[in-house]
Design an enzyme around this catalytic site. Structure first.
Site, PDB file in Angstrom:
ATOM      1  N   VAL A 281       0.842  -1.203   0.000  1.00  0.00           N
ATOM      2  CA  VAL A 281       0.000   0.000   0.000  1.00  0.00           C
ATOM      3  C   VAL A 281       0.873   1.248   0.000  1.00  0.00           C
ATOM      4  O   VAL A 281       0.579   2.251  -0.653  1.00  0.00           O
ATOM      5  CB  VAL A 281      -0.965  -0.006   1.210  1.00  0.00           C
ATOM      6  CG1 VAL A 281      -1.684   1.332   1.341  1.00  0.00           C
ATOM      7  CG2 VAL A 281      -1.979  -1.125   1.076  1.00  0.00           C
ATOM      8  N   ILE A 284       2.491   1.703  -3.696  1.00  0.00           N
ATOM      9  CA  ILE A 284       1.605   2.046  -4.814  1.00  0.00           C
ATOM     10  C   ILE A 284       0.974   3.417  -4.568  1.00  0.00           C
ATOM     11  O   ILE A 284       0.276   3.607  -3.572  1.00  0.00           O
ATOM     12  CB  ILE A 284       0.502   0.985  -4.991  1.00  0.00           C
ATOM     13  CG1 ILE A 284       1.139  -0.373  -5.317  1.00  0.00           C
ATOM     14  CG2 ILE A 284      -0.480   1.397  -6.081  1.00  0.00           C
ATOM     15  CD1 ILE A 284       0.177  -1.534  -5.215  1.00  0.00           C
ATOM     16  N   GLU A 286      -1.778   5.196  -4.816  1.00  0.00           N
ATOM     17  CA  GLU A 286      -3.189   4.963  -5.164  1.00  0.00           C
ATOM     18  C   GLU A 286      -3.873   6.179  -5.761  1.00  0.00           C
ATOM     19  O   GLU A 286      -4.775   6.063  -6.590  1.00  0.00           O
ATOM     20  CB  GLU A 286      -3.971   4.493  -3.915  1.00  0.00           C
ATOM     21  CG  GLU A 286      -3.606   3.130  -3.410  1.00  0.00           C
ATOM     22  CD  GLU A 286      -2.413   3.147  -2.458  1.00  0.00           C
ATOM     23  OE1 GLU A 286      -2.053   2.097  -1.939  1.00  0.00           O
ATOM     24  OE2 GLU A 286      -1.832   4.249  -2.246  1.00  0.00           O
ATOM     25  N   ASP A 328      -3.952  24.507 -41.884  1.00  0.00           N
ATOM     26  CA  ASP A 328      -4.615  25.026 -43.068  1.00  0.00           C
ATOM     27  C   ASP A 328      -4.339  26.526 -43.143  1.00  0.00           C
ATOM     28  O   ASP A 328      -4.023  27.161 -42.135  1.00  0.00           O
ATOM     29  CB  ASP A 328      -6.122  24.756 -42.956  1.00  0.00           C
ATOM     30  CG  ASP A 328      -6.870  25.085 -44.235  1.00  0.00           C
ATOM     31  OD1 ASP A 328      -6.236  25.076 -45.302  1.00  0.00           O
ATOM     32  OD2 ASP A 328      -8.078  25.353 -44.158  1.00  0.00           O
ATOM     33  N   ASP A 635     -10.657  21.965 -41.022  1.00  0.00           N
ATOM     34  CA  ASP A 635     -12.050  22.372 -40.855  1.00  0.00           C
ATOM     35  C   ASP A 635     -12.977  21.585 -41.774  1.00  0.00           C
ATOM     36  O   ASP A 635     -14.076  21.236 -41.406  1.00  0.00           O
ATOM     37  CB  ASP A 635     -12.224  23.878 -41.080  1.00  0.00           C
ATOM     38  CG  ASP A 635     -11.604  24.360 -42.386  1.00  0.00           C
ATOM     39  OD1 ASP A 635     -11.180  23.507 -43.203  1.00  0.00           O
ATOM     40  OD2 ASP A 635     -11.554  25.585 -42.605  1.00  0.00           O
ATOM     41  N   ASP A 639     -10.141  17.272 -44.434  1.00  0.00           N
ATOM     42  CA  ASP A 639      -9.085  17.241 -43.419  1.00  0.00           C
ATOM     43  C   ASP A 639      -9.242  16.085 -42.438  1.00  0.00           C
ATOM     44  O   ASP A 639      -8.299  15.754 -41.720  1.00  0.00           O
ATOM     45  CB  ASP A 639      -9.095  18.556 -42.619  1.00  0.00           C
ATOM     46  CG  ASP A 639      -8.826  19.769 -43.489  1.00  0.00           C
ATOM     47  OD1 ASP A 639      -7.986  19.657 -44.400  1.00  0.00           O
ATOM     48  OD2 ASP A 639      -9.461  20.807 -43.286  1.00  0.00           O
ATOM     49  N   ASN A 701       5.738   8.437  -1.285  1.00  0.00           N
ATOM     50  CA  ASN A 701       5.656   6.978  -1.230  1.00  0.00           C
ATOM     51  C   ASN A 701       7.011   6.349  -0.900  1.00  0.00           C
ATOM     52  O   ASN A 701       7.083   5.343  -0.181  1.00  0.00           O
ATOM     53  CB  ASN A 701       5.146   6.425  -2.567  1.00  0.00           C
ATOM     54  CG  ASN A 701       3.639   6.509  -2.680  1.00  0.00           C
ATOM     55  OD1 ASN A 701       3.094   7.600  -2.637  1.00  0.00           O
ATOM     56  ND2 ASN A 701       2.962   5.388  -2.805  1.00  0.00           N
ATOM     57  N   GLU A 704       7.441   6.467   2.739  1.00  0.00           N
ATOM     58  CA  GLU A 704       6.616   5.454   3.414  1.00  0.00           C
ATOM     59  C   GLU A 704       7.250   4.060   3.302  1.00  0.00           C
ATOM     60  O   GLU A 704       7.272   3.288   4.272  1.00  0.00           O
ATOM     61  CB  GLU A 704       5.208   5.456   2.804  1.00  0.00           C
ATOM     62  CG  GLU A 704       4.425   6.738   3.085  1.00  0.00           C
ATOM     63  CD  GLU A 704       3.275   6.953   2.126  1.00  0.00           C
ATOM     64  OE1 GLU A 704       2.905   5.992   1.417  1.00  0.00           O
ATOM     65  OE2 GLU A 704       2.750   8.082   2.060  1.00  0.00           O
ATOM     66  N   ASN A 729      -1.887   8.606   1.575  1.00  0.00           N
ATOM     67  CA  ASN A 729      -1.755   8.582   0.104  1.00  0.00           C
ATOM     68  C   ASN A 729      -2.933   9.241  -0.604  1.00  0.00           C
ATOM     69  O   ASN A 729      -2.750   9.922  -1.615  1.00  0.00           O
ATOM     70  CB  ASN A 729      -1.616   7.139  -0.380  1.00  0.00           C
ATOM     71  CG  ASN A 729      -0.221   6.585  -0.159  1.00  0.00           C
ATOM     72  OD1 ASN A 729       0.657   7.291   0.312  1.00  0.00           O
ATOM     73  ND2 ASN A 729      -0.021   5.326  -0.495  1.00  0.00           N
ATOM     74  N   ASP A 733      -2.048  13.575   1.023  1.00  0.00           N
ATOM     75  CA  ASP A 733      -1.242  13.951  -0.139  1.00  0.00           C
ATOM     76  C   ASP A 733      -2.082  14.428  -1.318  1.00  0.00           C
ATOM     77  O   ASP A 733      -1.601  15.162  -2.178  1.00  0.00           O
ATOM     78  CB  ASP A 733      -0.402  12.762  -0.615  1.00  0.00           C
ATOM     79  CG  ASP A 733       0.653  12.367   0.401  1.00  0.00           C
ATOM     80  OD1 ASP A 733       0.862  13.133   1.347  1.00  0.00           O
ATOM     81  OD2 ASP A 733       1.257  11.293   0.235  1.00  0.00           O
TER      82      ASP A 733
END
Length: 893
Positions: A281, A284, A286, A328, A635, A639, A701, A704, A729, A733
């Protein structure tokens, strides 16, 4: 494919077994309908809303989060599981809403077909559904009609013209007629004997034999091209996918190490599993997918204020690494409003200022301002230009606009700048008769009556009109037109046309009594020459600066137009797109170049003129094969394939067709090239901000992970629970990360080259900095944990709470570090991003609620901290800021 424009209409009729007067029979029409099918575009089966929704779950990172939620659920950590699933669902909903309308291009194409059409079958005029038209049908057309199928003209009035901007990109009406074209290779824009599905009739009447229906039309070819093009993933999507895999591999590696160390120490498997999940956890991020999506959405809202409407979120980032913009000409680089620049009257060339249809400008002769009323020949020429004119100059709340032909509109604007208004002159010279313009005579005449005296006012092509003149008016005096006059006029005409201007000549003839045969042959002779008018669709004033910005930013600007080559090159040169070593090619010239040769010259080619849809597609592919990131504007329907093939398809919001808008990633609401450059600037700024919050989240992270890893190696009790890490997380954060996503854009963002599209989100240098900052954060958290647990001999819950609050607070302080990796926050200013200040305060308040609200204490396993604990928290939590300021100072030196 038959080259119908090259064949005589009688041969076309024989080949299609039809008749140029009576058409085919009704029985034959039914048989052909069975053979060729309905005159409709075949639709590719659209993706269902369900498939669009499921596509939002294809990201590798999303599957990692789902796996984390399942493991949390297996361990009965229901709060963790629900929080992670909520993030996944939020991300999917936001992506789905943005892309729901992405695949409707063929529906829009189909909408261009007219619902009913007039055909002649067995000699009788019928009105039938356009879908029932078949090859060989004889269609009858008049002004205002949509053309239902590709057809070969067999009859047309002298002023028969069509509007083909949706196919060729050229905004001015195109003259049409039955005369065959002898050349075999002719660009679409120059096939004057052909009519095309999806275009419309501007003036006159005509009849044509249908040569192709449905998918066998030019419009059908474009539909087929759109179906064959698969959109690739954007660089950001690729990088995030690769990044997610790296995170997972690192996570598995660390989890395996911790698990093996604990196992050989004889620790309980269940405790090891809980530690491993906590570490997973922690590893990652999240909140990353949701923060990326929300940051892009906020960036999109900001871009709307700069006239850029983003249809696909991840395309914002691709804009930032754009290296080539193919644009164009008409309406994007230019105003799409013809403007008179010069007037030639015998012995004088007068320059007129002003751009577009706004009747505001000055007349200058030899760089001196003049009053046009004081120059007799000039006033008479402008009077002729408004009296031999079918357009109207209108004003409303949006400004000035033209009803009618743009060329005639430019003449009305020119005269209005001198105070000569069409309505006032028409009251003085009453309309009597008109001889319309046609492609053979190349002239238009309007006969008017003034006090029972008739005057024929004539305008037309200079060479043709001059041949009908026998006198010339100079300084208000009419005299004989001699050879020296003709040489002078021809020289002025050549000078204007050499600078890509459209030139019209003006003359008049007085009549005491009109001849009985009031046709062109009798009226358009013995004329008195007045002068020439030179006009051009001028470049937008702001575009030249935008192109210079592109050059500074390492972005190539390329013009692709349906206009003539000399006109395109002249505009490109004026804008600074066309330089000494630049090349220019027409569509016909491109057809004679092999793909290998084209790849060699595409980097030097600044202008492409008279191009067809397949040429535009080829140009975009050639640039992409050189590993460039290409933005393509468009346009018209022509195109659409190239717009879809490009990395960034840019549609015009005002003049753009539904087809082009539906296949594009971005719509420019003011049809201005400068807005595209603004979009690139915003894209670069948004990507910088994405890097900032990715850096922030990953460094958090990393801290952590190190907290969990070091505590495990030291055999300390788990310092952070999974629910606490998840809270940090996603919540603590998350808000500062979003605020970093809307950090003010660096003023120098367009003064650096475009970044390589394969450059990773996190470079080696940034990766080293992330680990360093993560180490600072981990040190702070573990110091608080150790102090309470070991020094103060406090409980595990109190030590864990101290670690939790220091981790959260130090990360909030660290968010200011991430605003700039080189400059000090004290130089940038704390308050230059007030959203970040508010986000930090809000996140801190949420953190306090987890520590002090009893019902949340039970969920997060926290205890209230005392005053002494808070002195420790404040002292330790600010360390990352001072440490990073010291690192920046050392790196500068």
């Amino acid at each position: 494919m038959e080259k119908w424009w090259q064949l005589d209409e009688r041969i076309v009729a024989e080949m299609l077994k039809t008749d140029t007067r009576h058409g085919i029979s009704r029985d034959e029409a039914r048989q052909r309908l069975d053979k060729y099918g309905l005159n409709q575009l075949i639709e590719k089966k659209p993706r269902s809303p369900l498939s669009l929704l499921l596509e939002q779950f294809k990201s590798f990172m999303i599957w990692v989060l789902i796996a984390a939620a399942l493991i949390s659920g297996f361990l009965k950590e229901w709060v963790d599981a629900i929080a992670i699933i909520a993030i996944v669902i939020l991300n999917a909903i936001m992506g789905f809403v943005q892309e729901f309308r992405a695949e409707k291009s063929l529906v829009a194409l189909k909408r261009l077909s007219s619902p009913t059409s007039k055909v002649i079958r067995s000699g009788k005029l019928l009105v039938i559904p356009a879908a029932e038209i078949v090859p060989g049908d004889l269609v009858e057309l008049e002004a205002g009609d949509f053309i239902p199928a590709d057809s070969r003209i067999v009859y047309a009035t002298g002023n028969f013209s069509t509007h083909e901007a949706s196919l060729t990109g050229e905004s001015t009406p195109v003259e049409k007629g039955p005369a065959r074209i002898e050349r075999e290779e002719v660009s679409l824009a120059d096939r004057s004997s052909m009519l095309y599905m999806g275009t419309s009739v501007v003036s006159g009447k005509g009849r044509a034999i249908v040569t192709g229906t449905g998918m066998d039309t030019e419009l059908g070819k474009i539909a087929g091209m759109i179906q064959q093009i698969d959109k690739t993933t954007t660089p950001l999507q690729k990088k995030l996918a690769e990044f997610a895999k790296i995170i997972v591999y690192v996570c598995f590696f660390l989890v395996a190490i911790i698990f093996l160390i604990g196992y050989f120490r004889g620790e309980k498997v269940l405790d090891l599993f809980l530690t491993a999940v906590s570490l997973a956890v922690a590893a990652i991020p999240e909140g990353l997918p949701a923060v990326v999506t929300i940051a892009l959405a906020l960036g999109v809202q900001r871009m709307v204020r700069r006239h850029c409407l983003i249809r696909k979120l991840h395309s914002v980032e691709t804009l930032g690494c754009t290296t080539v913009i193919c644009s164009d000409k008409t309406g994007t680089l230019t105003k799409n409003e013809m403007t008179v620049r010069f007037v030639y009257i015998p012995g004088k060339v007068i320059e007129i200022s002003g751009i577009g249809y706004e009747p505001d400008g000055e007349f200058t002769l030899d760089s001196k301002k003049i009053n046009p009323e004081e120059i007799p020949g000039l006033e008479k020429l402008m009077t002729t230009s408004v009296l031999c004119n079918g357009a109207e100059l209108n004003k409303d709340n949006a400004g000035y606009s033209i009803a009618g032909d743009p060329t005639e509109g430019a003449l009305l604007t020119m005269a209005a700048k001198a105070g000569i208004l069409k309505k006032e002159k028409e009251d003085e010279y009453r309309f009597f008769e008109e001889i319309p313009f046609d492609s053979v005579r190349k002239q238009m005449t309007v006969i008017r009556n003034q006090d029972n005296n008739y005057v024929a006012f004539v305008k037309g092509a200079p060479d043709v009109l001059l041949s009908g003149c026998n006198s010339i008016e100079e300084n208000g005096i009419v005299r004989h037109l001699d050879n020296s006059d003709k040489e002078s006029i021809s020289g002025a005409n050549y000078s204007f046309t050499d600078n890509a201007m459209r030139v019209l000549a003006f003359a008049y003839r007085n009549f005491d009594t009109l001849p009985e045969g009031r046709d062109a042959e009798n009226i358009e002779k013995d004329l008195t020459f007045l002068g020439l008018v030179a006009m051009i669709d001028p470049p937008r004033p702001e575009v030249k600066l935008a192109i210079q910005d592109c050059k500074t930013a390492g972005i190539r600007s390329v013009m692709i137009t349906g206009d003539h080559k000399n006109t395109a090159v002249a505009i490109a040169r004026e804008l600074g797109m066309y330089r000494e070593n630049s090349l220019s090619y027409t569509g016909e010239e491109l057809d004679r170049i092999s793909d290998e040769e084209f790849r060699e010259i595409v980097g030097q080619t600044a202008v492409y003129a008279r191009v067809a849809p397949e040429h535009k597609l080829r140009i975009v592919k050639a640039w992409r094969e050189r590993d460039e990131v290409v933005a393509m504007t468009g346009d018209g329907v022509n195109d659409a394939p190239a717009v879809k093939e490009a990395d960034i398809g840019v549609a015009m919001g005002i003049t753009g067709t539904d087809v082009t808008k539906e296949v594009s990633e971005m719509v420019i609401t003011d049809d201005n090239f400068a807005s595209i450059v603004s979009g690139v600037e915003e894209g670069r700024g948004i990507y910088d901000n994405i890097r900032k919050f990715v850096h922030y989240l990953l460094s958090c992270n990393a801290g952590e992970i190190l907290v969990m890893l070091v505590a495990s190696l030291l055999r300390w009790p788990v310092p952070l629970l999974p629910i606490q890490i998840l809270w940090v997380n996603l919540v603590t954060d998350g808000f500062p990360a979003l605020a970093l996503g809307v950090d003010p854009i660096d003023k120098n963002v367009m003064k650096r080259p475009a970044r390589p599209k394969n450059e990773p989100v996190i470079t080696r240098q940034t990766g080293g900095l992330i680990i360093t900052q993560g180490t600072f954060l981990a040190f702070c958290s573990l110091l608080a944990y150790w102090f309470v647990l070991v020094v103060e001999q406090g409980s595990v819950e109190r030590a864990r709470t101290a670690c939790f609050i220091v981790l959260a607070c130090s990360q909030l302080v660290h968010s200011f570090n991430c605003r700039n990796m080189k400059e000090s926050i004290f130089k940038i200013g704390f308050f230059t991003n007030t959203k970040l200040i508010l986000a930090v305060l809000f996140s801190f308040a949420l953190q306090m609620s987890v520590i002090y609200l009893p019902f949340l204490q039970g969920i997060f396993k926290t205890v209230a901290l005392g005053l002494n604990d808070w002195l420790l928290v404040i002292l330790i939590s600010t360390f990352p800021l001072w440490a990073m300021e010291f690192v920046k100072l050392i790196r500068k030196k």
